[in-house]
Design a protein around this motif. Sequence first.
Motif, PDB file in Angstrom:
ATOM      1  N   LEU A  60       9.665   7.190  -6.098  1.00 53.15           N
ATOM      2  CA  LEU A  60       8.474   6.364  -6.291  1.00 53.15           C
ATOM      3  C   LEU A  60       8.750   4.905  -5.968  1.00 53.15           C
ATOM      4  CD1 LEU A  60       7.183   8.022  -9.573  1.00 53.15           C
ATOM      5  CD2 LEU A  60       6.263   8.316  -7.262  1.00 53.15           C
ATOM      6  N   VAL A  74      -0.143   8.070  -7.217  1.00 48.82           N
ATOM      7  CA  VAL A  74       0.606   9.320  -7.370  1.00 48.82           C
ATOM      8  C   VAL A  74      -0.359  10.434  -7.774  1.00 48.82           C
ATOM      9  CG1 VAL A  74       2.518  10.470  -8.539  1.00 48.82           C
ATOM     10  CG2 VAL A  74       2.645   8.014  -8.074  1.00 48.82           C
ATOM     11  N   VAL A  94       4.183   2.120  -9.777  1.00 46.71           N
ATOM     12  CA  VAL A  94       3.020   3.012  -9.657  1.00 46.71           C
ATOM     13  C   VAL A  94       1.753   2.240 -10.012  1.00 46.71           C
ATOM     14  CG1 VAL A  94       1.903   5.097 -10.532  1.00 46.71           C
ATOM     15  CG2 VAL A  94       4.378   5.067 -10.143  1.00 46.71           C
TER      16      VAL A  94
END
Length: 452
Positions: free
Chosen positions: A334, A346, A380
């Motif tokens: 990630l 995601v 993220v």
Amino acid sequence: MVVGDVLLDRDITGTADRLSPEAPVPVVSGTQTVNRPGGAGLAAVLAARTPGWRVTLVCGTGHDESGAQVRALLGEAGIEVIDLATGGTTPIKTRIRTADRTVLRLDTDTCPLPLGPLPELAHARLATAEAVLVCDYGRGITSHPELRQALTSAAAGRSLVWDPHPRGTAPVPGTALAVPNAEEAFAFSGHTGPRDLAGDTARAVRLLAIWPVKQLAITRGRNGAVLVTNPDGHPLAVPARYAAGDTCGAGDQLAVTAAMTLAAERLPSHAVAAAVEAATSYIEAGGPASLAVVPAPWCTGPLERAARVRAQGGKVVGAGGCFDLLHAGHLSLLDQARRLGDVLVVCINSDASVRRLKGESRPVVGERERAMLLTALNCVDGVIVFDEDTPARVLAELRPDIWVKGGDYAGQRIAEADLVESWGGEVVTVPFLDGHSTTGRIHHVAQRAGVR
């Protein structure tokens, strides 16, 4: 319901590429002027931008051109205004800005507005409001006796949040949460200890003894906030993610989010944590400049955030998987994926999808917790949960510019490649950390449990 003092905020923005020959100060040229509601007016605008909420603002606006501008701007935002002022002039806060920095601020000095009686409509709105927020900007409205009595009655039946000001008045009895910033707490408490977490905690404890409030959170700028609910208990430290940008209005966003979260019957700890995160996202989105963007990025989901980044010419990156038992291999994937673009979304399999793919014993961690853990990662920007066996549907909605898979897929044709390439996207693999596997970790734990 938002109650408080209203200003007219004015930003004059231009470029500065030379110094004045008269003095070593920048010359700002090519300026543009933007007006917006300030003070409690900005808090009301931020509240009104939250889907599903209708907002009433009890305030005072001067009977002058600036007051008329503020009332018009509030009307455009869909805010019901109950104006108590019977005359006077509206304060103006003017910022001269260049290169995303404020180089000068001009404040007009005005006397407190003359206020009339509290109308029945205000009483009715306070009696039925789900959330009540007081934004005291020291201009006199919170000293209105009838209004204070109405707020005290409201606090007895719902969570009332008070954002104080050194020139204002103390919160009314029954206030659920007060949210002074560190400088305000320093002035209010008289505690001259160090300007650190321990000092702010001590000031919060002292203010809890002085004010008739149930909880107190001191907001600490880039350091987040500290919440004290019991003088004899441990404080709750809420750190903030790093965010660079215009902080004007961040405190209002924090107070609005805290009030709305408490209204949803969440714990004060949840409310303060959500408020710090909302204020951080507000700064990241551009602060008050983001008010021109609809919808606001901190009030929308991953798809809207990705669309906003794409509209600004940025690259949208996507990654997918189960992400059960988050481990170092996931973090590596990630982190590398985020570096490839400007926003990373995601896509994770739902619990039902994981069971179909991995068997009835999986997932070990439920989808809500998996999404929460992923969202907490700095790399993220958003998480989407999908229920199908493949992410094809959410990919068609997200339309990432880059779809990332781990290096263990290197040399293979990725199943989603045709779909991603159909809109001009590309599929890439990134290096993976060998020796990290969720299945292997589960087997290892099971073997050790069997030995015991």
